[in-house]
Design a protein around this motif. Sequence first.
Motif, PDB file in Angstrom:
ATOM      1  N   TRP A 167       0.801  -1.231   0.000  1.00  0.00           N
ATOM      2  CA  TRP A 167       0.000   0.000   0.000  1.00  0.00           C
ATOM      3  C   TRP A 167       0.837   1.286   0.000  1.00  0.00           C
ATOM      4  N   PRO A 168       1.545   1.545  -1.092  1.00  0.00           N
ATOM      5  CA  PRO A 168       2.296   2.813  -1.157  1.00  0.00           C
ATOM      6  C   PRO A 168       1.384   4.037  -1.112  1.00  0.00           C
ATOM      7  N   GLY A 169       0.133   3.886  -1.548  1.00  0.00           N
ATOM      8  CA  GLY A 169      -0.813   5.010  -1.508  1.00  0.00           C
ATOM      9  C   GLY A 169      -1.675   5.018  -0.275  1.00  0.00           C
ATOM     10  N   ASN A 170      -1.405   4.057   0.639  1.00  0.00           N
ATOM     11  CA  ASN A 170      -2.081   3.995   1.940  1.00  0.00           C
ATOM     12  C   ASN A 170      -3.600   3.864   1.810  1.00  0.00           C
ATOM     13  N   ILE A 171      -4.340   4.437   2.748  1.00  0.00           N
ATOM     14  CA  ILE A 171      -5.792   4.222   2.820  1.00  0.00           C
ATOM     15  C   ILE A 171      -6.488   4.768   1.583  1.00  0.00           C
ATOM     16  N   ARG A 172      -5.979   5.856   1.032  1.00  0.00           N
ATOM     17  CA  ARG A 172      -6.619   6.420  -0.158  1.00  0.00           C
ATOM     18  C   ARG A 172      -6.535   5.438  -1.326  1.00  0.00           C
ATOM     19  N   GLU A 173      -5.404   4.780  -1.462  1.00  0.00           N
ATOM     20  CA  GLU A 173      -5.260   3.782  -2.521  1.00  0.00           C
ATOM     21  C   GLU A 173      -6.220   2.619  -2.295  1.00  0.00           C
ATOM     22  N   LEU A 174      -6.343   2.168  -1.028  1.00  0.00           N
ATOM     23  CA  LEU A 174      -7.264   1.071  -0.716  1.00  0.00           C
ATOM     24  C   LEU A 174      -8.707   1.471  -1.017  1.00  0.00           C
ATOM     25  N   GLU A 175      -9.090   2.679  -0.628  1.00  0.00           N
ATOM     26  CA  GLU A 175     -10.461   3.154  -0.864  1.00  0.00           C
ATOM     27  C   GLU A 175     -10.780   3.183  -2.358  1.00  0.00           C
ATOM     28  N   ASN A 176      -9.872   3.711  -3.157  1.00  0.00           N
ATOM     29  CA  ASN A 176     -10.101   3.780  -4.603  1.00  0.00           C
ATOM     30  C   ASN A 176     -10.177   2.386  -5.218  1.00  0.00           C
ATOM     31  N   LEU A 177      -9.354   1.481  -4.720  1.00  0.00           N
ATOM     32  CA  LEU A 177      -9.360   0.122  -5.250  1.00  0.00           C
ATOM     33  C   LEU A 177     -10.687  -0.575  -4.946  1.00  0.00           C
ATOM     34  N   ILE A 178     -11.183  -0.419  -3.720  1.00  0.00           N
ATOM     35  CA  ILE A 178     -12.457  -1.051  -3.353  1.00  0.00           C
ATOM     36  C   ILE A 178     -13.607  -0.443  -4.152  1.00  0.00           C
ATOM     37  N   GLU A 179     -13.583   0.842  -4.382  1.00  0.00           N
ATOM     38  CA  GLU A 179     -14.649   1.462  -5.184  1.00  0.00           C
ATOM     39  C   GLU A 179     -14.659   0.871  -6.594  1.00  0.00           C
ATOM     40  N   ARG A 180     -13.475   0.705  -7.166  1.00  0.00           N
ATOM     41  CA  ARG A 180     -13.393   0.098  -8.497  1.00  0.00           C
ATOM     42  C   ARG A 180     -13.886  -1.345  -8.470  1.00  0.00           C
ATOM     43  N   ALA A 181     -13.559  -2.058  -7.407  1.00  0.00           N
ATOM     44  CA  ALA A 181     -13.998  -3.455  -7.286  1.00  0.00           C
ATOM     45  C   ALA A 181     -15.512  -3.550  -7.190  1.00  0.00           C
ATOM     46  N   VAL A 182     -16.131  -2.660  -6.419  1.00  0.00           N
ATOM     47  CA  VAL A 182     -17.597  -2.679  -6.288  1.00  0.00           C
ATOM     48  C   VAL A 182     -18.252  -2.371  -7.628  1.00  0.00           C
ATOM     49  N   ILE A 183     -17.672  -1.450  -8.382  1.00  0.00           N
ATOM     50  CA  ILE A 183     -18.224  -1.122  -9.703  1.00  0.00           C
ATOM     51  C   ILE A 183     -18.201  -2.349 -10.610  1.00  0.00           C
ATOM     52  N   LEU A 184     -17.105  -3.121 -10.537  1.00  0.00           N
ATOM     53  CA  LEU A 184     -16.947  -4.287 -11.416  1.00  0.00           C
ATOM     54  C   LEU A 184     -17.752  -5.491 -10.951  1.00  0.00           C
ATOM     55  N   SER A 185     -18.131  -5.508  -9.681  1.00  0.00           N
ATOM     56  CA  SER A 185     -18.855  -6.666  -9.142  1.00  0.00           C
ATOM     57  C   SER A 185     -20.283  -6.691  -9.665  1.00  0.00           C
ATOM     58  N   GLN A 186     -20.719  -7.894 -10.180  1.00  0.00           N
ATOM     59  CA  GLN A 186     -22.061  -8.034 -10.753  1.00  0.00           C
ATOM     60  C   GLN A 186     -23.003  -8.792  -9.839  1.00  0.00           C
ATOM     61  N   GLY A 187     -22.480  -9.590  -8.919  1.00  0.00           N
ATOM     62  CA  GLY A 187     -23.331 -10.371  -8.024  1.00  0.00           C
ATOM     63  C   GLY A 187     -23.116  -9.961  -6.585  1.00  0.00           C
ATOM     64  N   SER A 188     -23.192 -10.982  -5.701  1.00  0.00           N
ATOM     65  CA  SER A 188     -23.064 -10.703  -4.275  1.00  0.00           C
ATOM     66  C   SER A 188     -21.637 -10.860  -3.777  1.00  0.00           C
ATOM     67  N   VAL A 189     -20.714 -11.234  -4.685  1.00  0.00           N
ATOM     68  CA  VAL A 189     -19.319 -11.444  -4.310  1.00  0.00           C
ATOM     69  C   VAL A 189     -18.471 -10.294  -4.841  1.00  0.00           C
ATOM     70  N   LEU A 190     -17.592  -9.781  -3.991  1.00  0.00           N
ATOM     71  CA  LEU A 190     -16.716  -8.685  -4.394  1.00  0.00           C
ATOM     72  C   LEU A 190     -15.692  -9.189  -5.394  1.00  0.00           C
ATOM     73  N   MET A 191     -15.660  -8.567  -6.554  1.00  0.00           N
ATOM     74  CA  MET A 191     -14.715  -8.943  -7.609  1.00  0.00           C
ATOM     75  C   MET A 191     -13.561  -7.939  -7.606  1.00  0.00           C
ATOM     76  N   LEU A 192     -12.370  -8.427  -7.274  1.00  0.00           N
ATOM     77  CA  LEU A 192     -11.213  -7.549  -7.197  1.00  0.00           C
ATOM     78  C   LEU A 192     -10.255  -7.820  -8.345  1.00  0.00           C
ATOM     79  N   PRO A 193      -9.909  -6.835  -9.135  1.00  0.00           N
ATOM     80  CA  PRO A 193      -8.931  -7.017 -10.212  1.00  0.00           C
ATOM     81  C   PRO A 193      -7.526  -7.150  -9.630  1.00  0.00           C
ATOM     82  N   LEU A 194      -7.143  -8.382  -9.287  1.00  0.00           N
ATOM     83  CA  LEU A 194      -5.859  -8.604  -8.615  1.00  0.00           C
ATOM     84  C   LEU A 194      -4.676  -8.183  -9.464  1.00  0.00           C
ATOM     85  N   THR A 195      -4.891  -8.122 -10.781  1.00  0.00           N
ATOM     86  CA  THR A 195      -3.773  -7.697 -11.643  1.00  0.00           C
ATOM     87  C   THR A 195      -3.377  -6.256 -11.375  1.00  0.00           C
TER      88      THR A 195
END
Length: 687
Positions: free
Chosen positions: A591-619
């Motif tokens: 986490w070089p970008g700390n909490i702000r980086e984590l927050e942005n990543l989770i927001e992107r993951a929620v946008i990409l998630s289509q069902g009830s499971v959080l989809m995280l772009p691990l790449t």
Amino acid sequence: MSENSTFPSNPDTHHIYKTLLEISETISKNRDLHDLFRDLAKLVPQIVPVDFLGLMLYQPENQTIHDLIIQTDVPADIQGGNPWKLDLHPGGTVFQSQKPLLVSDITQDSRYLDVFSRMHEDGANSLCALPLTTAVRKLGALIFASCEKATYKESDFEFLEHVSRHVAVAVDNVLHVQELTKERDHSRLLLDVNNAVVSTLNLQELFASVSASLRNIIPKVTTSLYLYDSDTQTFKRPVLDFPERKGFVQAVDIIGKDESPATKAFHSRKALVWNESDMKQYDSDTARQMLAEGMKSGACAPLVVRNEVLGTLNVASAHDQGFGDELVALLSEVATQVAIGLDNALAYNKIHELKENLEQENVYLKDEIRTEHNFDEIIGESAELKRVLQQVEIVAPTDSTVLIQGETGTGKELIARALHHLSSRKERAFVKLNCAAIPTGLLESELFGHEKGAFTGAIAQKAGRFELANRGTIFLDEVGEIPLDLQSKLLRVLQEREFERLGSTRTMKVDVRFVAATNRDLVNMVEAGQFRGDLYYRLNVFPITLPGLRERPVDVPVLVRYFTQRFARRMNKPIETIPTKVMDTLSRYHWPGNIRELENLIERAVILSQGSVLMLPLTDLKAAPRLEPASPQSKSTLEGVERDHIVQVLRETKWVIGGPSGAAARLDLKRTTLISKMKKLKISRPL
């Protein structure tokens, strides 16, 4: 005409009556006293020798008698317009006694030496003075004088008394008309001032209207307005109307504590009249300037409203004795109305200024609402975070300056808001400013505000952030980005709690709680001459260092669940599950970008998630091995925290120290400084 008439014996009775009739006609047709006396000077000598004809009028305000008009039939230098004490002039004696006075040889009369010496220089040798009185009031005296001695006899009294009675009626009529005209003009002046008071809230427009109205009463009058500034205990002259100024008196705004009739009238709360000799007693620039301009008399009236003196209304004239009691009384009435208008204008300006401040505060509040940050959003369970929050609880109730240090994205603004929320200032404004986001040339204006015209583009007055934060909290983020030339002014606010807007000389006082934040090493900046040492020590009263997210891995799962729920509710998505693999990957990331980086990543993951499971772009993440937990000994000191941080950055850069992507650049240190710290902290690359 009776047989015992004392009319002059030489002229025939018919001629006397004819002359009296002509005098009556002259009086009836003349409404100007000078014209009347010019005609009388031609008619009266037909019956009685007259070389000088004088009109003396009583002035009740100073109990003197003025030789208003002197009409001569011979070449003479004598002129009217002089005031005399009653007992020093034959006209005053006649006015008091209401009896005629006959002087056969003025050179032998010692009662009126000054008057008679002047008359004798112009050729007069004898005189007859009669009271000028109507059935209603005593007006003054009428004087007949001759170049010959013993010209007048008691036998002349009846004719001269007839003339005097006729003239008294004429003078009374003229004076009555003048009084009515004066009352009308005064009433019109007060009405004009009242109309100006109720029609404008602009100080310049109000004063311009008042000055124009005063000039209708006092020609070529100079007017000015003094206002008292209770904050600086000085006077200001915001407006000056000086049509025939020579250049000695400038239209300056600030007068300071200069002694003058105006300041004296202010402190005494009474109207003050001054003349040239009075003004010479003041050792002040204002007095010297007024004298240099040729002002010889003036008056100053205090501006009082609700028992408070706002300043003074001042008038001046190039004429001696230009301000009698009647005129001063009128000026005081004008000042009363001006005070009301001034109070309204000042109140309007204050309300307008407060409205602008509220509108600007509203912008900040809306911005705070948009950011959706508050104290409740400080999420985490780690010992590192709890230690920080404990520090916040300790220092928040005080008004001490707090310096929040930490990497970008660690939540410095949230800590600043928490300090404000837990303080006694929580009901007041929390005003923030990111010093790195404002162009250098505009930063001073943003901090301290500016006056209209202070610089190109300053089309209106603007309050600065410090002014808006008065009695509240100001938060300066990225304080290390403030230019050196502005740091001294910031230091003054911290020390003295005062500053001036750009383009203003008025010192403003503020009561603010100061919180600063930076992601830079201010100590190194001080050593490098990039940051003032005295300012750093002023900021560093109570330092709080926020740990990076990599130093509190325990909080990562808590934050992931919090951000997931928040964004899911916002996007109306039913996300219920976070895969273990995803959580483990997030926990291991550095986490070089700390909490702000984590927050942005989770927001992107929620946008990409289509069902009830959080989809995280691990790449999007570079998986990194979990850091070894720091020993309690190393974490218990600031030196230990610094060592762990440097080691982590060295690992991320594969132990490359120099270069644009090396550890020194990432740590914002010089290469030599980093090597020195590594030696001090006993950091070496593992084999």
